[in-house]
Design a protein around this motif. Structure first.
Motif, PDB file in Angstrom:
ATOM      1  N   MET A  29      49.539  42.028  43.329  1.00 26.25           N
ATOM      2  CA  MET A  29      48.512  42.135  44.396  1.00 26.25           C
ATOM      3  C   MET A  29      47.163  41.772  43.812  1.00 26.25           C
ATOM      4  N   CYS A  30      46.471  40.804  44.393  1.00 20.22           N
ATOM      5  CA  CYS A  30      45.175  40.384  43.864  1.00 20.22           C
ATOM      6  C   CYS A  30      44.099  41.385  44.260  1.00 20.22           C
ATOM      7  N   ARG A  31      43.057  41.428  43.443  1.00 12.76           N
ATOM      8  CA  ARG A  31      41.950  42.334  43.733  1.00 12.76           C
ATOM      9  C   ARG A  31      41.089  41.733  44.826  1.00 12.76           C
ATOM     10  N   GLY A  32      40.652  42.569  45.770  1.00 16.80           N
ATOM     11  CA  GLY A  32      39.855  42.086  46.889  1.00 16.80           C
ATOM     12  C   GLY A  32      38.403  41.927  46.510  1.00 16.80           C
ATOM     13  N   PRO A  33      37.659  41.131  47.242  1.00 16.98           N
ATOM     14  CA  PRO A  33      36.246  40.904  46.943  1.00 16.98           C
ATOM     15  C   PRO A  33      35.371  42.043  47.432  1.00 16.98           C
ATOM     16  N   LEU A  34      34.223  42.133  46.807  1.00 10.89           N
ATOM     17  CA  LEU A  34      33.186  43.035  47.289  1.00 10.89           C
ATOM     18  C   LEU A  34      32.309  42.253  48.254  1.00 10.89           C
ATOM     19  N   VAL A  35      32.132  42.760  49.448  1.00 10.77           N
ATOM     20  CA  VAL A  35      31.335  42.078  50.459  1.00 10.77           C
ATOM     21  C   VAL A  35      30.101  42.910  50.744  1.00 10.77           C
ATOM     22  N   ARG A  36      28.913  42.338  50.523  1.00 14.23           N
ATOM     23  CA  ARG A  36      27.673  43.018  50.878  1.00 14.23           C
ATOM     24  C   ARG A  36      27.190  42.461  52.212  1.00 14.23           C
ATOM     25  N   ARG A  86      37.747  48.335  43.775  1.00 12.46           N
ATOM     26  CA  ARG A  86      38.223  46.949  43.657  1.00 12.46           C
ATOM     27  C   ARG A  86      39.100  46.753  42.427  1.00 12.46           C
ATOM     28  N   GLU A  87      38.555  47.141  41.277  1.00 12.37           N
ATOM     29  CA  GLU A  87      39.173  46.757  40.012  1.00 12.37           C
ATOM     30  C   GLU A  87      40.324  47.663  39.604  1.00 12.37           C
ATOM     31  N   GLU A  88      40.308  48.902  40.026  1.00  7.22           N
ATOM     32  CA  GLU A  88      41.356  49.847  39.632  1.00  7.22           C
ATOM     33  C   GLU A  88      42.343  50.151  40.751  1.00  7.22           C
TER      34      GLU A  88
END
Length: 319
Positions: free
Chosen positions: A1-8, A58-60
């Motif tokens: 599963m890929c990590r999702g982006p952070l959206v501001r 996101r990362e963990e």
């Protein structure tokens, strides 16, 4: 599963328009279970908390995170409308809890303390307190407001405010204490810090609204003015407030539906607490060192695994 982006999302105006509409409440609409929508209020300490939490999610934990930039009160309205899941640093707002909490709409839940202890008050630089020792008392301040006169305020002393949208009872205190002061708003936290640092470097007097947790408290030698203690109900009339600000055990506010879902993201945020020193460390990297917020969060996470790993829910601790 890929990590999702952070959206501001720069959404202050959008959120206000959204939550003030007459649309059907969306709290019961299903959110994307892989996304957490977090309010991002307008001071760097809040941003420090939100960025660290977003980085770990996101990362963990492989979540996408939307940081929605919105002011304090509209954040609650956005939770009520179901478009935000969590406010990570709430300063009081009992009136909003009455409106949206269990005794009101039932769309928000008190998420308990985030570990930060909030103090709001009036401050002067230590060099001002040394020159005028009595100025840190109410009587001494009343007799020396002329020390803070500026070209803008003329015969009145200047009281330097931050952002008009912050929690504030300053005008009511000025009225009740009979102080010859005029509030001048810097307009934002960064603008206020810039002005305070400028005057501090020049050795100029300045009286200003400020608070902790706040990274600048560790850089400058500031003294809090000793005002009458807050007592329950003393701030009932906003036009006349004869007391200091209360102390705040800062807390989290959750969307009720987010709590009911009880997924790992909620459990992680429910577990999270940290200290004023933790927040100030990240906030300083963002505001003073000019680091990108995500980079500042990454540095703190890398250097403090013993602090944040206990926040992870069962099943994520060994990643």
């Amino acid at each position: 599963m890929c990590r999702g982006p952070l959206v501001r999302i720069l959404a202050a105006a959008t959120a206000v328009a959204l939550v003030s509409s007459c649309a059907v409440r969306t709290d019961q609409l299903a959110r994307n279970p892989g996304t957490v929508r977090m309010a991002l209020n307008g001071w760097v300490g809040y941003e420090a908390s939100a960025e660290v939490l977003a980085y770990i999610l996101r990362e963990e934990m492989d979540y996408q995170v939307q940081l929605v930039r919105v002011d304090e009160q509209p954040s609650w309205q956005a939770i009520d409308q179901g478009v935000i899941d969590v406010i990570v640093e709430n300063w009081g707002h009992e009136d909003l809890m009455e409106l949206y909490g269990p005794e009101g709409n039932g769309t928000v839940v008190d998420g308990g303390p985030n570990g930060n202890e909030g103090v709001i008050g009036w401050y002067v630089p230590a060099y001002v307190a040394e020159e005028y020792p009595e100025i840190t008392t109410l009587e001494g301040l009343r007799e020396n407001t002329d020390v803070f006169r500026t070209a803008e305020t003329g015969d009145r002393g200047e009281f330097l405010g931050g952002a008009p949208g912050f929690v504030t009872q300053d005008q009511g205190m000025i009225n009740a204490f009979g102080l010859d002061l005029e509030i001048v708003f810097a307009g934002s936290e960064p603008a206020q810090i810039t002005e305070v640092r400028r005057r501090y470097a020049a050795g100029e007097p300045v009286l200003f609204y400020f608070y902790d947790p706040q990274w600048l408290q560790e850089e400058l030698d500031l003294v809090k003015v000793d005002l009458p203690d807050h007592e329950e109900g003393c701030d009932a009339d906003p036009d006349s407030v004869p007391c200091d600000y209360p102390a705040y055990d800062l807390n989290k506010i959750f969307r009720a539906g987010f709590v009911e879902e009880n997924d790992p993201a909620y459990r992680f945020l429910d577990n999270w607490t940290w200290t004023n020193a933790d927040q100030n460390e990240v906030a300083r990297m963002i505001a003073d060192e000019g680091l990108d917020p995500t980079e500042a969060a990454e540095i703190w996470v890398r250097e403090n695994p013993d602090v944040w790993r206990p926040w992870l829910p069962e099943g994520f601790g060994n990643r």
